[in-house]
Design a protein around this motif. Structure first.
Motif, mmCIF file in Angstrom:
data_model
loop_
_atom_site.group_PDB
_atom_site.id
_atom_site.type_symbol
_atom_site.label_atom_id
_atom_site.label_comp_id
_atom_site.label_asym_id
_atom_site.label_seq_id
_atom_site.Cartn_x
_atom_site.Cartn_y
_atom_site.Cartn_z
ATOM 1 N N GLU A 82 7.002 1.237 6.821
ATOM 2 C CA GLU A 82 6.662 -0.034 6.050
ATOM 3 C C GLU A 82 7.002 -1.599 6.307
ATOM 4 O O GLU A 82 5.911 -2.157 6.450
ATOM 5 N N GLY A 83 7.452 -1.784 7.339
ATOM 6 C CA GLY A 83 8.239 -2.619 8.063
ATOM 7 C C GLY A 83 8.209 -3.950 6.881
ATOM 8 O O GLY A 83 9.106 -4.887 7.098
ATOM 9 N N ASN A 84 9.342 -2.986 5.742
ATOM 10 C CA ASN A 84 9.760 -3.907 4.599
ATOM 11 C C ASN A 84 11.118 -4.109 4.817
ATOM 12 O O ASN A 84 11.792 -5.327 4.508
ATOM 13 N N ALA A 85 11.827 -3.529 6.043
ATOM 14 C CA ALA A 85 13.731 -3.907 6.089
ATOM 15 C C ALA A 85 12.900 -5.131 6.426
ATOM 16 O O ALA A 85 14.327 -6.360 6.258
ATOM 17 N N ASP A 86 12.459 -5.593 7.884
ATOM 18 C CA ASP A 86 12.662 -6.853 9.009
ATOM 19 C C ASP A 86 11.912 -7.790 7.544
ATOM 20 O O ASP A 86 12.360 -8.774 8.111
ATOM 21 N N MET A 87 11.127 -7.631 7.011
ATOM 22 C CA MET A 87 10.669 -8.858 5.682
ATOM 23 C C MET A 87 11.731 -9.063 5.302
ATOM 24 O O MET A 87 11.728 -10.251 5.295
ATOM 25 N N GLY A 88 12.426 -8.302 4.382
ATOM 26 C CA GLY A 88 13.409 -8.845 4.169
ATOM 27 C C GLY A 88 14.377 -9.935 4.997
ATOM 28 O O GLY A 88 14.708 -10.793 4.604
ATOM 29 N N ILE A 125 -2.513 2.234 4.855
ATOM 30 C CA ILE A 125 -2.228 1.723 6.153
ATOM 31 C C ILE A 125 -2.224 0.089 5.297
ATOM 32 O O ILE A 125 -2.532 -0.383 4.184
ATOM 33 N N GLY A 126 -0.725 -0.784 5.797
ATOM 34 C CA GLY A 126 -0.761 -1.791 5.249
ATOM 35 C C GLY A 126 -0.120 -2.260 3.740
ATOM 36 O O GLY A 126 0.097 -2.774 3.385
ATOM 37 N N ALA A 127 0.880 -1.708 4.503
ATOM 38 C CA ALA A 127 2.036 -1.836 3.044
ATOM 39 C C ALA A 127 2.512 -2.941 2.896
ATOM 40 O O ALA A 127 2.459 -3.678 2.747
ATOM 41 N N GLN A 128 3.686 -3.296 3.948
ATOM 42 C CA GLN A 128 4.547 -4.532 3.302
ATOM 43 C C GLN A 128 4.815 -5.548 4.835
ATOM 44 O O GLN A 128 4.281 -6.395 4.710
ATOM 45 N N GLY A 129 4.520 -4.903 5.635
ATOM 46 C CA GLY A 129 4.038 -5.339 7.148
ATOM 47 C C GLY A 129 2.721 -5.371 7.494
ATOM 48 O O GLY A 129 1.771 -5.812 6.664
#
Lengths: 456, 197
Positions: A217-223, B178-182
């Motif tokens: 999800e990229g959540n670790a990096d967003m944080g 597609i398109g979660a947090q990033g």
């Protein structure tokens, strides 16, 4: 604590839901197979990964010291925690020092194990889990039911209703695309407002003093990149010796977990960002004790891919919550008895010993053999439930005495034919609670053989 | 102190032996790594465009996102209207529509691209942007992760990562979104290797 069998019985009461859960996980297992079969050297990679982890366990102290020295050279603060309580205190003290009121977290089974969220919430810190699955169960106030797919037990309609209540999405809306977008907007605000970010750790490289975190999800990096303070919490067993070993593990992890060739983001954190602060908390919490158990130390090689859960016929039909621990499934069932033998004495029996877990494990942990060995320990230590214990005791006596065996066999065959149902199916007959007893044969094999011999 | 206790407990309890295996060289496969790479990026939900020179890159961006208001890129020749050097807090990058960043190396077996902090200027840029372009030299594509880790030095940058597609999740009933947090999309722009003469 309720036994696994009892909680499973509750889970399977809804038959169509059980089938749905079973199929959802089998689908992931099938994806794993396709991904694994696409690599000619797959079995060789598993063997290498296993050997690297064996080496890690044999030199864990040296690698940890090397890791700490290199991380400190990189400008990272390294902390050591003997147990969950110390881990939570350390994290809280970092937050306190920076006056952090809002915290974002990416997936970390270790912080679940330590119950960090509750600890921090009680102390006035807003904790937001940012992996979508974790956010869902956090809003639902439930523990994760799977280590990779924490909300795998929930249907989209349930998530829709939850989001309607908590995030004010449209009533009745259950389209995953719509719900994910709502979570994205909600979480963006949380990322922007956070004073610190916590992540788990997939791999910690001794040679370079950095940690690697894998997400889709990229959540670790967003944080981590938005908040001024980043904290990475890791169990001592996350160490790998050199960066080149990441080649082995990144090839195995996502393929085993979800059937992807690699996670979307594989992030390597080595130094704090400009004007930022980076902390790593190294946690024991029972792991060194497990290291001392020759029969069970292999469980520390686990890279938390969840493949053993997806393949397990028991897990798929009983759900993660039936295990009563952060890490469910076959791997959870060999980790938990080492934590509290009495409390988790039912879990090593939550298996058919079919061995599928060991076959898919990317680091070749002999999971089903350990399940069998834990059963011996549980019996020896007297933690078997009385009914099972008595049953085993009498079975042992009968099976070791041919005279008793013959007459009891005869008696049972007669009883199965002649006695009315209530005499056979009652509270003494655990087996018969959910199953029909077999049709008794007219004679035993032994009798048949004797007859044949005299006929000649 | 907990550190000493933990280390002492390890020394008491650890097994002996177990040498570190050496990693063999694995067969590279017959297909061209570039062809495999393109397939894998597309499988992961990304798009691949082949373009050479800054003009073609700029055209690709405008073509794909004609309505993008804020474009951020440290790459010379890309029309960036976000002054990356003047950003003080990474949260100021929240309104970015498109980010265009250089990748260092591509991996054929999984479509992953190695990107470093130096390429991003701000670590959060490839995540916080709505859409991401990664520029990659075709000649910098290797077959597998072993070759990748041989070529990169993971601690040369304070932060480096492999990106293998747009941000995604399947946390609701295993439905892929597609398109979660990033970033909501990934476009890989492959530059053919320079021909001599």
């Amino acid at each position: 604590m309720k036994e696994h069998a009892q909680k499973s019985a509750e889970f399977i009461r809804d038959e169509s839901r059980t089938d749905w859960h079973d199929e959802a996980l089998w689908f992931v297992r099938s994806k794993r197979d396709r991904a694994a079969h696409s690599i000619a050297e797959w079995e060789q990679l598993r063997e290498l990964a296993s050997q690297v982890k064996d080496n890690v366990l044999a030199h864990l102290d040296q690698y940890l010291e090397q890791f700490e020295a290199n991380a400190q050279r990189n400008g990272v603060h390294v902390h050591w925690a003997a147990d969950a309580a110390e881990h939570n205190r350390i994290v809280h003290s970092i937050l306190e020092k920076h006056n952090v009121q809002r915290l974002v977290k990416s997936k970390s089974m270790l912080t679940e194990e330590c119950h960090l969220n509750e600890y921090l919430t009680e102390r006035g810190v807003e904790v937001v889990d940012t992996d979508l699955g974790e956010r869902i169960i956090q809003l639902k106030e439930e523990p994760p039911s799977h280590i990779v797919m924490p909300a795998i037990h929930l249907k989209k309609e349930e998530v829709g209703e939850l989001f309607h209540q908590k995030l004010h999405t449209e009533k009745g809306a259950s389209d995953p695309q719509y719900l994910t977008e709502a979570a994205r907007q909600h979480l963006r605000q949380k990322f922007l407002a956070a004073g610190a970010a916590i992540t788990g750790v997939n791999f910690a490289v001794a040679e370079t003093g950095g940690v690697v975190v894998c997400t889709n999800e990229g959540n670790a990096d967003m944080g981590v990149h938005l908040a001024p303070v980043q904290i990475h919490c890791m169990g001592i067993e996350k160490i790998i010796p050199r960066a080149e070993h990441l080649g082995i593990f990144t090839r195995l992890l996502a393929r085993s977990a979800t059937g992807q060739p690699i996670t979307i983001y594989t992030s390597h954190y080595h130094r704090p960002k400009v004007n930022g602060e980076m902390h790593i908390v190294i946690v024991d919490n029972g792991r060194t004790t497990q290291l001392g158990r020759a029969d069970f130390r292999n469980s520390l090689k686990c890279i938390r891919c969840g493949a053993c859960m997806n393949t397990c016929p028991i897990y798929r039909r009983s759900g993660g919550h039936s295990y009563g621990y952060t890490i469910p499934g076959p791997i959870g069932s060999i980790l938990t008895p080492g934590i509290d033998l009495k409390k988790y004495s039912g879990l090593p029996f939550a298996s058919t010993l079919c061995g599928s877990c060991s076959d898919v494990c990317p680091v070749k942990i002999n999971i089903h053999e350990q399940l069998y060995r834990w059963r011996q320990v549980i019996v020896r230590e007297g933690h078997l439930p009385p009914a099972k214990r008595q049953g085993m005791k009498w079975a042992g006596k009968v099976l070791s005495n041919p005279g008793w065996y013959n007459s009891l066999g005869k008696l049972t065959r007669w009883a199965l034919r002649q006695l009315p149902r209530p005499f056979l199916y009652n509270s003494f007959n655990e087996w018969g609670r959910d199953r029909e007893l077999p049709q008794p044969p007219r004679q035993s094999f032994k009798e048949w053989y004797q007859n044949k011999k005299t006929e000649k | 102190m907990s550190k000493n206790e933990i280390l002492a407990a390890i020394r008491r309890n650890k097994p002996t032996g177990a040498v570190l295996p050496s990693i063999p060289t694995f067969p590279e496969g017959k297909a061209s790594p570039v062809v495999t790479f393109i397939t894998m990026v597309e499988t992961g939900g990304g798009q691949v465009i082949r373009a050479s020179g800054p003009g073609a890159l700029q055209a690709a961006i405008e073509n794909r996102f004609p309505d993008a208001k804020r474009i951020a890129s440290p790459i010379p020749g890309v029309k960036s209207n976000v002054a990356l050097g003047a950003i003080h807090s990474p949260s100021e990058l929240e309104p970015v529509d498109v980010a265009v960043i250089s990748g260092r190396l591509g991996v054929a077996e999984n479509g992953a691209i190695w990107v470093t902090e130096e390429d991003c200027i701000h670590r959060v840029l490839p995540f916080i942007t709505q859409h991401l372009f990664l520029l990659l030299d075709e000649a910098a594509i290797v077959h597998n992760m072993h070759q990748a880790y041989e070529q990169i030095q993971v601690d040369a940058s304070g932060f480096g990562l492999f990106i293998a597609g747009p941000s995604k999740t399947a946390d609701i009933e295993q439905s892929l979104v597609i398109g979660a947090q990033g970033a909501r999309s990934l476009t890989v722009v492959l530059e053919p290797p320079l021909t001599s003469g």
